[in-house]
Scaffold this active site. Structure first.
Site, PDB file in Angstrom:
ATOM      1  N   GLU A 186       0.818  -1.209   0.000  1.00  0.00           N
ATOM      2  CA  GLU A 186       0.000   0.000   0.000  1.00  0.00           C
ATOM      3  C   GLU A 186       0.855   1.263   0.000  1.00  0.00           C
ATOM      4  O   GLU A 186       0.488   2.273  -0.603  1.00  0.00           O
ATOM      5  CB  GLU A 186      -0.937   0.002   1.221  1.00  0.00           C
ATOM      6  CG  GLU A 186      -1.945  -1.139   1.235  1.00  0.00           C
ATOM      7  CD  GLU A 186      -2.818  -1.176  -0.010  1.00  0.00           C
ATOM      8  OE1 GLU A 186      -3.115  -0.101  -0.572  1.00  0.00           O
ATOM      9  OE2 GLU A 186      -3.204  -2.283  -0.427  1.00  0.00           O
ATOM     10  N   HIS A 210       1.777   2.236  -3.450  1.00  0.00           N
ATOM     11  CA  HIS A 210       0.765   3.096  -4.065  1.00  0.00           C
ATOM     12  C   HIS A 210       0.878   4.531  -3.541  1.00  0.00           C
ATOM     13  O   HIS A 210       0.917   5.488  -4.317  1.00  0.00           O
ATOM     14  CB  HIS A 210      -0.642   2.581  -3.736  1.00  0.00           C
ATOM     15  CG  HIS A 210      -0.979   1.257  -4.337  1.00  0.00           C
ATOM     16  ND1 HIS A 210      -0.776   0.967  -5.669  1.00  0.00           N
ATOM     17  CD2 HIS A 210      -1.549   0.146  -3.790  1.00  0.00           C
ATOM     18  CE1 HIS A 210      -1.203  -0.266  -5.914  1.00  0.00           C
ATOM     19  NE2 HIS A 210      -1.656  -0.787  -4.793  1.00  0.00           N
ATOM     20  N   ASP A 267      -5.709  -4.268  -8.344  1.00  0.00           N
ATOM     21  CA  ASP A 267      -4.835  -3.350  -9.066  1.00  0.00           C
ATOM     22  C   ASP A 267      -4.878  -3.580 -10.568  1.00  0.00           C
ATOM     23  O   ASP A 267      -4.801  -2.633 -11.356  1.00  0.00           O
ATOM     24  CB  ASP A 267      -3.400  -3.495  -8.556  1.00  0.00           C
ATOM     25  CG  ASP A 267      -3.246  -3.023  -7.117  1.00  0.00           C
ATOM     26  OD1 ASP A 267      -4.057  -2.188  -6.678  1.00  0.00           O
ATOM     27  OD2 ASP A 267      -2.324  -3.488  -6.432  1.00  0.00           O
TER      28      ASP A 267
END
Length: 380
Positions: A61, A64, A164
């Protein structure tokens, strides 16, 4: 947000939270591993392995989040739950290339972890990959962690929302078609995958039904969100603000303010004196006080608040209200309070648009012509 969560602090300025149900997952993992071998070692090693896997999810995460920061997109928080991690960003990147790289950065982190662990695999007996936890060695843990990250990378790259891979597909499609059409295609593919996953659950594991439901609802939620954003694109606060509202002076008694909330349906009442906005009072704050604690508006008003302007785009105002946790935003022009912006007004308008009959090619109705929602009239 899935519900109550525990803050783990900030990393790189980003709040990290863990959903309360994650503790249930840890307890389930410990119990199931103990039950399978009646070994405390298995329970302990299995729990440690689960925690290590979720640390990899956190790194995923942050892949990202930090890439998003590079492209000017802020991440409000990262939340861990039993079904994975969520990096909550304040907006979808406008450029498809930005969305592509932000999305690809997550699986790339898992691939990088696999590459770091790969040299150790030369010393691992292949049987270690499937050995029970009560027989797992340190190298065996490395092997299992390698396999877990490989699975995370491959699963996330499935071209189906909300994984994703679905976002990568959406970003590529957006380069040749509009954002809404690209999202529709990716969402429908995601829901088709969810149906197949649900069917497979009857033959493999009931747990797949949970994942299938998450994928199906996540795809639908993403599609609704993008449809809403497309509807409000280009609209400004002036289209939705309420210019007829009531305000009170700092000396107004509390009982009269509660009466105003009931009669007007406003969720926020501005406290104004001589044209200057002193603060805001929210209905829940008035309802939960004891009469002897606060006598006038000045004792209860909220002084830390954000405002907006008539020219501000609706999406920016919605983001500001969510970040500040305000039920209304004061609309200011030349230092004067001219209206209130309620975040639910654009949503009410969008809901009205969806339900109202409209011919093909007919423009969307002006938000100022749509009947406002019926004010709530709770008893005092």
């Amino acid at each position: 947000m899935l519900g109550p969560s525990l803050s783990l602090g900030r990393i790189a300025g980003i709040p990290v939270r863990i959903h309360w149900t994650f503790s249930l997952l840890i307890l389930f993992a410990a119990f199931s591993n103990y039950a399978a071998s009646e070994s405390l070692k298995a329970a302990g090693v299995g729990t440690v392995f689960l925690i290590l896997v979720f640390l990899c999810v956190v790194l995923h995460e942050f892949g990202h989040a930090l890439t998003a920061r590079r492209f000017g997109v802020n991440t409000r928080s990262i939340t861990l739950s039993p079904i994975g991690g969520v990096a909550s960003m304040d907006r979808i990147p406008e450029k498809w290339t930005h969305e592509f790289w932000i999305t690809a950065a997550g699986p790339a982190v898992n691939v990088a972890i696999c590459l770091i662990l790969a040299p150790f695999l030369f010393f691992v007996n292949p049987a270690e990959f499937i050995a029970p936890f009560n027989q797992t060695t340190a190298l065996g843990m490395v092997a299992k962690l390698f396999a877990a990250n490989a699975i995370l990378a491959l699963f996330n790259l499935i071209p189906a929302f909300p994984m994703d891979g679905g976002r990568i597909l959406r970003s590529v499609l957006s380069s040749v078609t509009g954002r809404l059409q690209a999202t529709t295609i990716a969402a429908r593919i995601g829901q088709g995958f969810a149906l197949l996953l649900g069917l497979a659950a009857f033959f493999l594991s009931p747990f797949l039904l949970l994942i299938a439901g998450f994928v199906f609802l996540g795809a639908e939620g993403e599609l609704r969100s993008v449809r809403f954003l497309e509807k409000i694109r280009g609209l400004r606060v002036s289209h939705f603000m309420r210019d007829q509202f009531v305000s009170v002076s700092p000396s107004a008694p509390i009982h009269s303010i509660l009466d105003l909330f009931i009669r007007t349906g406003q969720k926020t009442i501005p406290v104004v004196e001589e044209g200057r906005l002193h603060g805001l009072i929210d209905e829940p704050d008035v309802r939960r006080i004891q009469p002897e604690q606060h006598q006038t508006a000045v004792d209860l008003l909220r002084r830390d608040f954000v405002t907006t302007t008539p020219e501000t785009e609706v999406f920016e105002a919605l983001s500001a209200a969510e970040k500040a946790k305000q039920s209304s935003l004061p609309v200011i022009t030349d230092g004067r309070l001219i209206g209130l912006f309620h975040p639910e007004s654009p949503m009410h308008w969008a809901h009205f648009v969806d339900r109202a009959p409209r011919k093909d090619g007919e423009p969307l109705p002006d938000p100022r012509t749509v009947p406002p929602p019926i004010p709530r009239r709770d008893a005092a």
